[in-house]
Design a protein around this motif. Structure first.
Motif, mmCIF file in Angstrom:
data_model
loop_
_atom_site.group_PDB
_atom_site.id
_atom_site.type_symbol
_atom_site.label_atom_id
_atom_site.label_comp_id
_atom_site.label_asym_id
_atom_site.label_seq_id
_atom_site.Cartn_x
_atom_site.Cartn_y
_atom_site.Cartn_z
ATOM 1 N N TYR A 63 37.908 44.549 -68.029
ATOM 2 C CA TYR A 63 37.792 45.318 -69.266
ATOM 3 C C TYR A 63 37.666 44.343 -70.427
ATOM 4 N N ALA A 64 37.226 44.837 -71.546
ATOM 5 C CA ALA A 64 37.050 44.009 -72.743
ATOM 6 C C ALA A 64 37.820 44.610 -73.909
ATOM 7 N N LEU A 65 38.493 43.751 -74.661
ATOM 8 C CA LEU A 65 39.175 44.137 -75.895
ATOM 9 C C LEU A 65 38.468 43.442 -77.057
ATOM 10 N N THR A 66 38.032 44.233 -78.022
ATOM 11 C CA THR A 66 37.335 43.667 -79.173
ATOM 12 C C THR A 66 38.084 44.026 -80.452
ATOM 13 N N LEU A 67 38.349 43.019 -81.263
ATOM 14 C CA LEU A 67 38.993 43.235 -82.552
ATOM 15 C C LEU A 67 37.907 43.378 -83.611
ATOM 16 N N CYS A 90 42.955 36.803 -69.198
ATOM 17 C CA CYS A 90 41.922 37.055 -70.196
ATOM 18 C C CYS A 90 41.287 35.742 -70.646
ATOM 19 N N GLN A 91 40.049 35.813 -71.040
ATOM 20 C CA GLN A 91 39.358 34.682 -71.636
ATOM 21 C C GLN A 91 38.614 35.124 -72.885
ATOM 22 N N ARG A 92 38.604 34.260 -73.880
ATOM 23 C CA ARG A 92 37.965 34.586 -75.147
ATOM 24 C C ARG A 92 36.457 34.370 -75.049
ATOM 25 N N VAL A 93 35.704 35.352 -75.508
ATOM 26 C CA VAL A 93 34.242 35.264 -75.532
ATOM 27 C C VAL A 93 33.758 35.693 -76.909
ATOM 28 N N ALA A 94 32.496 35.433 -77.208
ATOM 29 C CA ALA A 94 31.946 35.807 -78.502
ATOM 30 C C ALA A 94 31.858 37.325 -78.609
ATOM 31 N N PRO A 95 32.331 37.897 -79.712
ATOM 32 C CA PRO A 95 32.248 39.362 -79.873
ATOM 33 C C PRO A 95 30.812 39.806 -80.025
ATOM 34 N N ARG A 96 30.522 41.029 -79.555
ATOM 35 C CA ARG A 96 29.169 41.579 -79.639
ATOM 36 C C ARG A 96 29.086 42.604 -80.747
#
Length: 260
Positions: free
Chosen positions: A221-225, A254-260
């Motif tokens: 799953y992805a969590l986006t702020l 979890c790993q941090r990735v660039a937000p879309r």
């Protein structure tokens, strides 16, 4: 009707802790000198033109002058400038109408001070803060699976949301499943206001939907702020993704990735 309203505003003003509990940042001589060097002759509570008549200076002129210069200087973040502003206005109330001899006028002054404070410590104030940045960061993540009223297993992910900018901002957390489909947004009907440097926890899960559950989240799953960018004049806000974590449902890693 007016008395309960005034009482409520006054009570709220007394609960605003930042300004009086920690003292003023401007009491630092270096900070004060840097701010004072940014003052302009027309600084006032209402600013200039029509606003100067709409927002009277009253006993708060000096507090407003320093607040204008504080924003302009960029030496302190918006939250600290606003806290000093409230501190200075309360000081003006104490000086002009001491509680011991003018309790009624002092209370009215406190209401006015808190009203002025709330006017600037807002999206409007964030928009006016020069060189304001729009940033945020997700921190520690926890996830849980629990049974709902109908026995359905529901998934919830909680993450620390930190205001990493220099102005007050409003945040939302979105949850997407392994296929990238939206699942939930938190808070549901509003947004979370954070002062610069402030951190709070936001949680988003499947319990808000009739069609989603822990079973159909998938392996990840992805969590986006997201943040409501006050730099725009869109009355409905302009959400910008500032941070994202992709997480494994099984392990919670979890790993941090660039937000879309």
């Amino acid at each position: 009707m007016l008395r309960p309203l005034i009482a409520a505003v006054l009570a709220a003003s007394l609960l605003a802790p930042a300004a009086l509990a920690q003292g003023r940042a401007r009491d630092n001589a270096v900070v004060s000198a840097s701010v004072m060097s940014s003052r302009e002759p027309l600084d006032a509570c209402g600013g200039r033109n029509l606003l100067d008549a709409a927002v009277p200076d009253g006993p708060f002129l000096e507090a407003c002058k320093f607040h204008d210069a504080c924003y302009r200087s960029g030496v302190l973040d918006q939250g600290v400038c606003d806290a000093d502003f409230l501190h200075d206005m309360r000081g003006a109330c104490d000086t002009n109408w001491p509680k011991a001899t003018a309790a009624g006028k002092h209370a009215a002054c406190e209401v006015a001070a808190y009203t002025y404070y709330r006017a600037v410590n807002s999206r409007f104030g964030s928009m006016l803060y020069p060189r304001g940045v729009t940033e945020g960061q997700l921190g520690a993540v926890t996830q849980t699976v629990s049974k709902g009223l109908n026995g359905t297993r529901h998934f919830e992910a909680c993450a620390e949301a930190r205001n990493a900018s220099n102005r007050k901002l409003r945040y939302l957390l979105t949850l997407h499943d392994a296929k990238g489909e939206w699942v939930a947004t938190a808070p549901g009907l509003s947004s979370l206001s954070l002062q610069p440097g402030e951190t709070k926890t936001l949680c988003a899960g499947t319990s808000v939907s009739w069609f989603r559950s822990a079973e159909n989240i998938g392996e990840a799953y992805a969590l986006t702020l997201k943040v409501d960018d006050p730099s725009t004049i869109n009355p409905f806000g302009d959400l910008v993704g500032v941070d994202r974590l992709d997480c494994e449902s099984a392990s919670g890693r979890c790993q941090r990735v660039a937000p879309r």
